[in-house]
Design an enzyme around this catalytic site. Sequence first.
Site, short mmCIF file in Angstrom:
data_model
loop_
_atom_site.label_atom_id
_atom_site.label_comp_id
_atom_site.label_asym_id
_atom_site.label_seq_id
_atom_site.Cartn_x
_atom_site.Cartn_y
_atom_site.Cartn_z
N THR A 16 -78.36 4.63 -40.42
CA THR A 16 -77.47 5.49 -39.76
C THR A 16 -76.07 5.39 -40.17
O THR A 16 -75.46 6.68 -40.19
CB THR A 16 -77.43 5.05 -38.44
OG1 THR A 16 -78.73 5.35 -37.68
CG2 THR A 16 -76.55 5.74 -37.53
N SER A 52 -84.27 2.87 -42.73
CA SER A 52 -84.89 1.29 -42.72
C SER A 52 -86.36 1.26 -42.33
O SER A 52 -86.88 0.35 -42.66
CB SER A 52 -84.05 0.52 -42.17
OG SER A 52 -84.10 0.23 -40.71
N SER A 53 -86.99 2.24 -41.53
CA SER A 53 -88.47 2.39 -41.30
C SER A 53 -89.08 2.39 -42.60
O SER A 53 -90.36 2.40 -42.65
CB SER A 53 -88.59 3.46 -40.43
OG SER A 53 -88.29 4.67 -40.94
N THR A 82 -80.42 -0.13 -38.94
CA THR A 82 -80.68 -1.14 -37.68
C THR A 82 -82.11 -1.35 -37.35
O THR A 82 -82.44 -2.41 -36.74
CB THR A 82 -80.02 -1.09 -36.61
OG1 THR A 82 -80.18 0.32 -35.97
CG2 THR A 82 -78.26 -0.94 -37.16
N1 ASP Z 1 -83.41 4.82 -38.03
C1 ASP Z 1 -82.25 4.16 -38.72
C2 ASP Z 1 -82.51 3.29 -39.65
O1 ASP Z 1 -82.83 1.91 -39.20
C3 ASP Z 1 -81.39 3.48 -37.45
C4 ASP Z 1 -80.00 2.77 -37.96
O2 ASP Z 1 -79.74 2.82 -38.84
O3 ASP Z 1 -79.46 2.45 -36.65
O4 ASP Z 1 -82.37 3.37 -40.89
#
Ligand code: ASP
Length: 311
Positions: A16, A52-53, A82
């Site tokens: 994000t 990051s998924s 995150t």
């Molecule tokens: N979907 C995002 C990720 O993990 C969420 C984030 O970065 O807060 O890449």
Amino acid sequence: MISPMGRVVVVTTGGTIATISDGDGVKRPTRRGADLTAGLDAEVIDLMAVDSSQLTPADWDRIRSAVASADDAGGVVITHGTDTMEETALWLELTYDGAAPVVITGAMHSGDAPDADGPGNLRDAVTLAGSANACGLGVLVTLAGTVWQPLRLQKAVTADLRGFRGEVLGTVADGLFTAQRSKDRPFLGPLSAADAPRVDTIAVYPGTDAVAMDACVAAGARGIVLEAVGSGNAGRAVIDGVRRHRRDGVAVAVSTRVPGGKASAVYGPGTDLVDAGAVMVPRLAPAQARVLLMGALAAGSAVEDVFARWG
Ligand code: ASP
């Protein structure tokens, strides 16, 4: 200002903190490191630009290699989504024993949002990575001025800028890191995540059978983490499956689906799991129990010992 510790290198991976909303309003991590670090005294390695998924254990190795390539830096910052930050942070912690701080940060609000928290988090992370107080602490995670150790970190909320629950080491604000407590350094060795044995997580719920567990073992799993109910309990079919697979040498660690819960053998089914050969994991949520089990198996360490110490 040059950091007292020397240069700071920022390794970008996406998340994000790097997102811009596309024409359909979908957040995509397209911002580059030079953009993220504008105005900061840091060098950049643009490593990846993904949610990051999408990261795999092989990507943890790539991030680990990028950290190693910056080995003469005073500190390293990793920008990261995150969603799976707790896994990457723990894997790096298990495999990094250098003196330079490695600081992972991200953001809860999109990079192009008017209230974007990424720039402040990245500024804090660069401060932390360049702080003499952080030297020797290994891997650190920071968001919203809070500094956590990787072990026992868990993404807990999506609507709060802190995002995580875990063991707070201190704060970073106004260019200053203030440590409040000492930190664990659970180093297992310079391991490769891509070469680590397969470890799968099995959800436990009313009526779970052993189908998923059997399929994972058939696919090559040498470790299973049970996301058990309550304080580490599961139904009879799961307990029987654990006993069968333990006989074949598959390691089984029992965590719980309860947020902030502790797994321990206090009820009959939990005791039966331990009797069947499983290890209770009282302090780690399933995501990090899996990373620790991968590390223990990759290191060839006794799973009971590793979990008694760090689980
Ligand atoms: N979907 C995002 C990720 O993990 C969420 C984030 O970065 O807060 O890449």
